[in-house]
Design a protein around this motif. Structure first.
Motif, PDB file in Angstrom:
ATOM      1  N   PRO A 159       0.824  -1.217   0.000  1.00 33.13           N
ATOM      2  CA  PRO A 159       0.000   0.000   0.000  1.00 33.13           C
ATOM      3  C   PRO A 159       0.852   1.259   0.000  1.00 33.13           C
ATOM      4  O   PRO A 159       1.940   1.287   0.584  1.00 33.13           O
ATOM      5  CB  PRO A 159      -0.800  -0.113   1.311  1.00 33.13           C
ATOM      6  CG  PRO A 159      -0.764  -1.559   1.675  1.00 33.13           C
ATOM      7  CD  PRO A 159       0.546  -2.073   1.173  1.00 33.13           C
ATOM      8  N   ASP A 160       0.350   2.281  -0.629  1.00 30.12           N
ATOM      9  CA  ASP A 160       1.042   3.571  -0.669  1.00 30.12           C
ATOM     10  C   ASP A 160       0.720   4.320   0.624  1.00 30.12           C
ATOM     11  O   ASP A 160      -0.102   5.241   0.659  1.00 30.12           O
ATOM     12  CB  ASP A 160       0.597   4.369  -1.892  1.00 30.12           C
ATOM     13  CG  ASP A 160       1.437   5.630  -2.090  1.00 30.12           C
ATOM     14  OD1 ASP A 160       2.430   5.796  -1.352  1.00 30.12           O
ATOM     15  OD2 ASP A 160       1.094   6.440  -2.969  1.00 30.12           O
ATOM     16  N   SER A 161       1.370   3.901   1.701  1.00 29.84           N
ATOM     17  CA  SER A 161       1.064   4.425   3.035  1.00 29.84           C
ATOM     18  C   SER A 161       2.254   4.157   3.949  1.00 29.84           C
ATOM     19  O   SER A 161       3.192   3.434   3.589  1.00 29.84           O
ATOM     20  CB  SER A 161      -0.177   3.734   3.605  1.00 29.84           C
ATOM     21  OG  SER A 161       0.082   2.355   3.804  1.00 29.84           O
ATOM     22  N   GLY A 221       2.517   0.498   4.383  1.00 28.31           N
ATOM     23  CA  GLY A 221       3.103  -0.175   3.229  1.00 28.31           C
ATOM     24  C   GLY A 221       4.614  -0.038   3.189  1.00 28.31           C
ATOM     25  O   GLY A 221       5.332  -0.995   2.861  1.00 28.31           O
ATOM     26  N   SER A 227      -2.657   1.952  -4.452  1.00 34.17           N
ATOM     27  CA  SER A 227      -3.779   2.405  -3.630  1.00 34.17           C
ATOM     28  C   SER A 227      -4.664   1.213  -3.267  1.00 34.17           C
ATOM     29  O   SER A 227      -4.843   0.279  -4.060  1.00 34.17           O
ATOM     30  CB  SER A 227      -4.605   3.445  -4.388  1.00 34.17           C
ATOM     31  OG  SER A 227      -5.822   3.682  -3.717  1.00 34.17           O
ATOM     32  N   LEU A 228      -5.234   1.251  -2.065  1.00 34.39           N
ATOM     33  CA  LEU A 228      -6.178   0.205  -1.670  1.00 34.39           C
ATOM     34  C   LEU A 228      -7.577   0.497  -2.194  1.00 34.39           C
ATOM     35  O   LEU A 228      -8.446  -0.378  -2.143  1.00 34.39           O
ATOM     36  CB  LEU A 228      -6.217   0.096  -0.140  1.00 34.39           C
ATOM     37  CG  LEU A 228      -4.944  -0.402   0.542  1.00 34.39           C
ATOM     38  CD1 LEU A 228      -5.114  -0.365   2.048  1.00 34.39           C
ATOM     39  CD2 LEU A 228      -4.585  -1.799   0.078  1.00 34.39           C
ATOM     40  N   LEU A 262      -0.717  -5.908  -0.148  1.00 35.49           N
ATOM     41  CA  LEU A 262      -2.137  -5.555  -0.172  1.00 35.49           C
ATOM     42  C   LEU A 262      -2.904  -6.643   0.568  1.00 35.49           C
ATOM     43  O   LEU A 262      -2.528  -7.819   0.521  1.00 35.49           O
ATOM     44  CB  LEU A 262      -2.650  -5.447  -1.606  1.00 35.49           C
ATOM     45  CG  LEU A 262      -1.842  -4.581  -2.578  1.00 35.49           C
ATOM     46  CD1 LEU A 262      -2.544  -4.528  -3.927  1.00 35.49           C
ATOM     47  CD2 LEU A 262      -1.625  -3.192  -2.021  1.00 35.49           C
TER      48      LEU A 262
END
Length: 416
Positions: A178-180, A183, A214-215, A239
């Motif tokens: 994830p882009d976080s 992640g 992105s989720l 993910l």
């Protein structure tokens, strides 16, 4: 005196008696203990939310059947966080506003990061079943928050280490995460695990820069194209839940399951097999909370009762392992209330700190210093098999989380 007036005065008198301190105290001692549950019950997280809710419900039913906690029955009050930080905050405020101070929530990292800082203001305590982001028990430590799951270091360094040691033919790994913040933790600690195992074996193994995704999207074509063009033989998928399944299903259409000799998964495990059935990728290895039906899983006395109760509740014979993570959260709260002798927030926090209790995967311990839970976790091979329903856990390797966990450092960033 007319009948209606007499009934009114009798009801008023009864209400006045209930308002007396002694009567209020007696009522409080017999009223149900209400526990708030904040989970994704709609949207892309709904399947995971249903599994978490089932685990908590089973824990409540099991304890209520034995007489409840402190001779009081337990009642769950569920709220939908809609798989979003804003939804989790709204739900937490709503529950606290209705007088509920004991919460199971922060099921995943974004929701936990949003709600943990609010807990002191809400005078509430939260036990969380699955968030992995490291800050929760390090620089973002909150006394009112407890992580009752592996963190990113325990989980992703663990699976990176195991897969590298087991699959010696894989010389290069790709990651999609994830882009976080969570992640980035996943990719960082998976790489740590890979490098640790490679160094021990005197090998050179490379982990490529992660692909971020992105989720909240349905189409992963761009990300899949990047993975297909990478010079790697192994893939780690960070993910989870529906996004993980969508990625693997879409990737199969272009041969992604054939390109990679092994795929590691961040915990979606049986939900993948349930969705993909016979097309489940070969050599799929997942971090798992619970492996019922396996020889390893049968060693624990609470495992079979949890499995049987889940099947009875849902008619599903293949429970995702996250059922155990929310069941464990419920058991932690019940044991802490019992130990504290009441439901007052500070007393329950003190009781949770250093708590040891039994779960479906054996004895579980909550570190006093940073509120990190430690027990047994598994790396499970999930795939197609002949037995009904045609898929399941083929093999499982247990490991002791305490042996691989980082030292506690509440209030400070993790330093390796």
């Amino acid at each position: 005196m007319p009948m209606k007036r007499r009934n009114f005065l009798q009801a008023t008198a009864a209400a006045g008696v209930m308002g007396l301190p002694g009567v209020r105290a007696a009522h409080a001692q017999t009223a149900p203990i209400r526990i708030g549950v904040i989970l994704p019950l709609s949207g892309i997280g709904a399947e995971a939310g249903a599994a978490w809710l089932a685990g908590a419900k089973i824990g409540v039913a099991q304890w209520n059947e034995k007489g409840g906690v402190l001779k009081r029955q337990i009642e769950l009050v569920a709220r939908d966080d809609k798989f979003s930080s804003a939804g989790a905050v709204t739900a937490a405020r709503d529950l606290a506003g209705s007088g509920i101070n004991l919460l199971i929530g922060g099921s995943q990292s974004p929701m936990a990061l949003a709600t943990a800082p609010l807990l002191p203001e809400l005078k509430a305590v939260m036990v969380a079943p699955c968030p992995t982001v490291m800050t929760l028990t390090h620089e973002g430590f909150q006394r009112n928050f407890f992580r009752l799951s592996w963190n990113a270091y325990i989980a992703f360094a663990g699976i990176g280490n195991m897969l590298t040691a087991r699959f010696k033919e894989v010389e290069t790994w790709s990651c999609i995460v994830p882009d976080s913040e969570n992640g980035r933790d996943m990719a960082r600690y998976f790489t740590v695990g890979v490098q640790r195992a490679a160094a021990k074996a005197g090998r050179q193994v490379k982990v490529l820069d992660p692909v971020f995704a992105s989720l909240n999207k349905a189409d992963y074509k761009v990300e899949i194209n990047s993975l297909m063009n990478a010079p790697s033989q192994g893939l780690f998928v960070g993910l989870t839940a529906a996004p993980c399944i969508s990625l693997l299903q879409q990737g199969r259409a272009v041969g992604m399951d054939k390109k990679f000799k092994v795929i590691g998964d961040a915990g979606t495990e049986l939900m993948i097999a349930k969705a993909m059935q016979k097309s489940t990728p070969a050599n799929l290895w997942s971090i798992s909370y619970w492996v019922p039906g396996t020889d390893v899983g049968k060693r624990n006395a609470l495992s079979t009762p949890l499995y049987d109760a889940y099947v009875k509740l849902t008619n599903d014979k293949s429970p995702p392992s996250i059922v155990q993570s929310s069941h464990r959260c419920a058991l932690a709260l019940f044991n802490a209330i019992q130990k504290a002798g009441g439901t007052e927030t500070d007393a329950v926090i003190t009781a949770l700190e250093g708590l040891d209790f039994d779960t479906a995967v054996g004895r579980y311990h909550i570190r006093k210093e940073d509120h990190q839970g430690l027990g047994t976790a598994y790396i499970a091979n999930v795939g197609v098999r002949d037995a009904d329903p045609g898929y399941g856990i083929i093999d499982a390797i247990p490991y002791n989380e305490a042996e691989v966990a980082e030292p506690p450092s509440p209030g400070k960033p993790l330093e390796l």
